[in-house]
Design a protein around this motif. Structure first.
Motif, short mmCIF file in Angstrom:
data_model
loop_
_atom_site.label_atom_id
_atom_site.label_comp_id
_atom_site.label_asym_id
_atom_site.label_seq_id
_atom_site.Cartn_x
_atom_site.Cartn_y
_atom_site.Cartn_z
N LEU A 8 1.74 3.86 -0.56
CA LEU A 8 2.42 4.66 0.47
C LEU A 8 2.74 3.45 1.49
CD1 LEU A 8 -0.34 7.20 1.37
CD2 LEU A 8 1.83 7.46 0.23
N LEU A 9 4.10 3.25 1.71
CA LEU A 9 4.79 2.15 2.26
C LEU A 9 4.30 2.05 3.65
CD1 LEU A 9 6.98 -0.12 2.06
CD2 LEU A 9 8.69 1.87 3.08
N GLY A 10 3.65 0.69 3.58
CA GLY A 10 2.95 0.32 4.97
C GLY A 10 1.57 0.82 5.27
N GLY A 11 1.20 1.59 4.50
CA GLY A 11 0.00 2.38 4.45
C GLY A 11 -0.01 3.79 5.04
N ALA A 12 -0.97 4.52 4.73
CA ALA A 12 -0.68 6.07 5.03
C ALA A 12 -0.35 6.44 6.39
CB ALA A 12 -2.05 6.89 4.56
N GLY A 13 0.59 7.04 6.67
CA GLY A 13 1.18 7.56 7.87
C GLY A 13 1.83 6.72 8.79
N ARG A 14 2.15 5.46 8.12
CA ARG A 14 2.93 4.41 8.76
C ARG A 14 4.44 4.78 9.10
NH1 ARG A 14 5.52 2.13 11.68
NH2 ARG A 14 5.83 -0.09 11.79
N TYR A 15 4.91 5.69 8.33
CA TYR A 15 6.28 6.17 8.62
C TYR A 15 6.21 7.72 8.24
CZ TYR A 15 7.83 1.28 7.90
OH TYR A 15 7.75 -0.04 8.27
N SER A 16 6.60 8.56 9.10
CA SER A 16 6.63 9.93 9.05
C SER A 16 7.98 10.39 8.46
CB SER A 16 6.22 10.53 10.46
OG SER A 16 7.17 10.50 11.45
N ASP A 17 7.68 11.66 8.23
CA ASP A 17 8.75 12.36 7.51
C ASP A 17 10.01 12.60 8.72
OD1 ASP A 17 10.62 14.37 6.27
OD2 ASP A 17 8.88 15.69 5.69
#
Length: 286
Positions: free
Chosen positions: A85-94
């Motif tokens: 997951l780019l940058g880790g889980a939740g780093r970028y949201s939908d």
């Protein structure tokens, strides 16, 4: 870090489910051949529309976590074990669909600094050292903000990796030739009464549809059709599968393609003919 052996394929996608719809057969084929397949997903799809009534209560972070579990199930069915997951889980949201207020959320992927996000992806590229990278075109296939941003980040990360000494020999964009889609939709319209779907989508609803001459590479995934369909079923919040068709939350049926198509945008084909292997013409070391 010890370099991974053999052939290495890396795909960059916007949300959970994009990988299975666009590249499921390709990923299953190469995983079965022993290729190290890495999937980088940029968001958890927290703003996706949920299809099953029993899951309709899911939204926001809860939906994102559920879709993360769907992603794990789908990639397991494809034989893919390296999922990031780019940058880790939740780093970028939908970022939501085009033109919605969600696009202005400072935490959404659409608002991310491209160089910063690309630097995070470049770290993965330098670790995995793929010979082949697959992502979307400049329109993200169909104009979704997260798909467009995934394209920008992926292409910038390729450049950043090159500045650090890693040249990725081949970069592809997801494509589908219009003539293939037109034939598939003709069959779909004939078969529609026997499916659970009331209406069919249109050719223009399919991401990445282009003229035949844009296609450089054709991957026959027929032997992995079941794996692709199973992976798509794992994304139950987003996809209804009734082989050889499927529908998203708009309930419009589309063909489930097991031959997948690409346009080579960086790198060279070993001949002027269409490729049948993403790794054609390159060795094991970038």
């Amino acid at each position: 870090m010890t370099e991974l052996p053999g052939r290495r394929l890396l795909l960059v996608h916007a949300h959970p489910d994009d990988e299975s719809i666009n590249n499921g057969a390709t990923m299953a084929r190469y995983a079965a051949e022993g290729v190290h397949v890495t999937l980088v997903t940029c968001t958890l799809g927290e703003r996706g529309e949920v299809i099953p009534p029993e899951l309709a209560h899911l939204s926001g972070a809860a939906l994102g976590q559920h879709r993360r579990s769907e992603l794990a199930a789908a990639t397991a069915r494809l034989g893919v074990r390296d999922v990031r997951l780019l940058g880790g889980a939740g780093r970028y949201s939908d970022s939501g669909m085009t033109g919605l207020p969600d696009n202005d959320d400072p935490g959404c992927f659409w608002q991310a600094d491209v160089d910063e996000a690309a630097a995070r992806l470049a770290e993965v590229l330098l670790e995995v050292r793929p010979q082949v990278l697959v992502t979307y075109d400049e329109n993200g296939g169909y104009g979704h903000p997260d798909h467009i941003q995934a394209h920008r980040v992926a292409m910038r990360a390729v450049d950043l990796a090159a500045e650090s000494g890693l040249r990725i020999p081949k970069v592809y964009w997801n494509r589908v030739p219009r003539p293939v889609l037109e034939e598939a939709f003709d069959r779909l319209r004939e078969d529609l009464p026997g499916t659970p779907f009331a209406k069919a989508a249109a050719v223009d609803d399919v991401p990445g549809a282009v003229a035949e001459e844009r296609i450089t590479t054709v991957i026959d995934g027929t032997a992995h059709a079941a794996a692709k369909a199973d992976a798509m079923r794992a994304h139950a919040t987003q996809i209804t599968v009734a082989e050889p068709y499927f529908a998203l939350s708009n309930e419009l049926a589309q063909p489930l393609l097991t031959t997948e198509y690409y346009e080579l945008v960086r790198g060279e084909r070993p001949s002027g003919d269409r490729e049948t292997d993403l790794f054609a013409g390159i060795g094991e070391a970038p």
